[in-house]
Design an enzyme around this catalytic site. Structure first.
Site, PDB file in Angstrom:
ATOM      1  N   CYS A   1       0.872  -1.179   0.000  1.00 46.69           N
ATOM      2  CA  CYS A   1       0.000   0.000   0.000  1.00 46.69           C
ATOM      3  C   CYS A   1       0.904   1.222   0.000  1.00 46.69           C
ATOM      4  O   CYS A   1       1.558   1.514   1.001  1.00 46.69           O
ATOM      5  CB  CYS A   1      -0.915   0.001   1.222  1.00 46.69           C
ATOM      6  SG  CYS A   1      -1.949   1.476   1.343  1.00 46.69           S
TER       7      CYS A   1
ATOM      8  N   CYS B   1      -5.173   5.789  -3.806  1.00 47.83           N
ATOM      9  CA  CYS B   1      -4.486   4.492  -3.729  1.00 47.83           C
ATOM     10  C   CYS B   1      -3.088   4.708  -4.268  1.00 47.83           C
ATOM     11  O   CYS B   1      -2.916   5.010  -5.455  1.00 47.83           O
ATOM     12  CB  CYS B   1      -5.231   3.437  -4.544  1.00 47.83           C
ATOM     13  SG  CYS B   1      -4.349   1.869  -4.696  1.00 47.83           S
TER      14      CYS B   1
END
Length: 291
Positions: free
Chosen positions: A87, A227
């Site tokens: 991430c 993201c």
């Protein structure tokens, strides 16, 4: 049981310092913690530990390639409790937390993950203003592995499959107005043969004046405000759309803006991190939801 709350371009996380990796992060506990009505609310959980401690606790059987036992380790969980390999926004918040909490004194260090080591740089970090930071993460080489399609908001999009430590389908070419109107929160469909473990889907405009606009549906979460790995995949796809293999683009997401640079051998993600709260979880609540 202390926690912190932070976000990277409004992709928000609960940070759990757990240096011995002693917490039982069951899927039910993570899902409850991330629920915005029955928990703290977040897109995911970042457990702060060392790679060696995580291995000893059984988080994984062997160290990820390139990660040393003494490296910091970001144990990342999606909001549904599933384990994620990487991430990008989470690494920025993770690195920021380490520096702001005093667990790390350097401005350049390595954060380990399931996807491998991620070198980070905090730019001009000021302990007197520790709630904000600008962080660059070396994300590694983003690898294209085919073409695919997805249905998002009732519309079919062709896209480029990109591996950024996790799988993405980046779909270039929508107009800015259509992007704003698209229902990205609804479940998406995709080719399970190409993405057997699911996929993060980005829909983005073509680049104009060195910038693209993007929205994302993250697997295990749904639409998020940003993201990090998705912005890298989007940059790779936008550059390919323009006939280029390398370059730098600004990527605008609902939560703000980041800068992504793609080279022949690696990629870099630079953007903000904000720490908004610190507190303590009630141990009785935690044990109840941990199952």
């Amino acid at each position: 049981m202390i926690f912190a709350k932070g976000h990277g371009t409004e992709n928000d996380f609960v940070v759990l310092p757990d240096l011995d990796a002693a917490l039982s992060l069951t899927p039910s506990a993570v899902a409850a913690l991330c629920d915005r009505r029955r928990g703290l609310g977040a897109d995911g959980v970042l457990r702060v530990t060392r790679a060696g401690a995580a291995r000893a606790a059984g988080v994984f059987d062997r160290l990820p390639d390139g990660v040393s036992a003494g490296d910091w380790y970001m144990d990342y969980r999606n909001a549904d409790g599933s384990i994620a390999q990487m991430c990008g926004n989470g690494v920025r918040v993770f690195a920021h937390y380490l520096r702001a909490s005093g667990l790390e004194s350097a401005d350049e260090f390595v954060v380990g993950s399931l996807a491998g080591p991620r070198p980070v740089v905090l730019h001009g970090f000021d302990p007197a203003r520790a709630t904000t930071a600008e962080v660059t993460v070396e994300m590694g080489k983003a690898n294209q592995f085919g073409a695919g399609s997805a249905v998002v908001g009732g519309r079919s999009f062709d896209g480029l499959a990109v591996d950024v430590g996790n799988p993405h389908l980046a779909c270039v070419g929508i107009t800015a107005d259509d992007l704003a109107a698209l229902d990205v929160a609804a479940p998406v469909s995709f080719d399970p043969a190409l993405f057997p473990d699911g996929v993060n889907v980005e829909v983005l405009t073509a680049s104009v004046d060195g910038a693209v606009s993007m929205r994302v549906h993250e697997r295990g979460v749904g639409e998020t405000r940003s993201c990090g790995t998705g912005t890298v995949a989007a940059t790779v796809a936008a550059l390919a759309h323009d006939g280029a293999d390398t370059g730098t683009l600004r990527v605008r997401i609902p939560g703000g803006e980041v800068t992504v640079t793609v080279t022949e051998s690696t990629s870099y993600l630079r953007g903000p991190s904000v720490l908004v709260a610190r507190g303590e979880l009630d141990p009785h609540w935690w044990h109840a939801v941990a199952g």
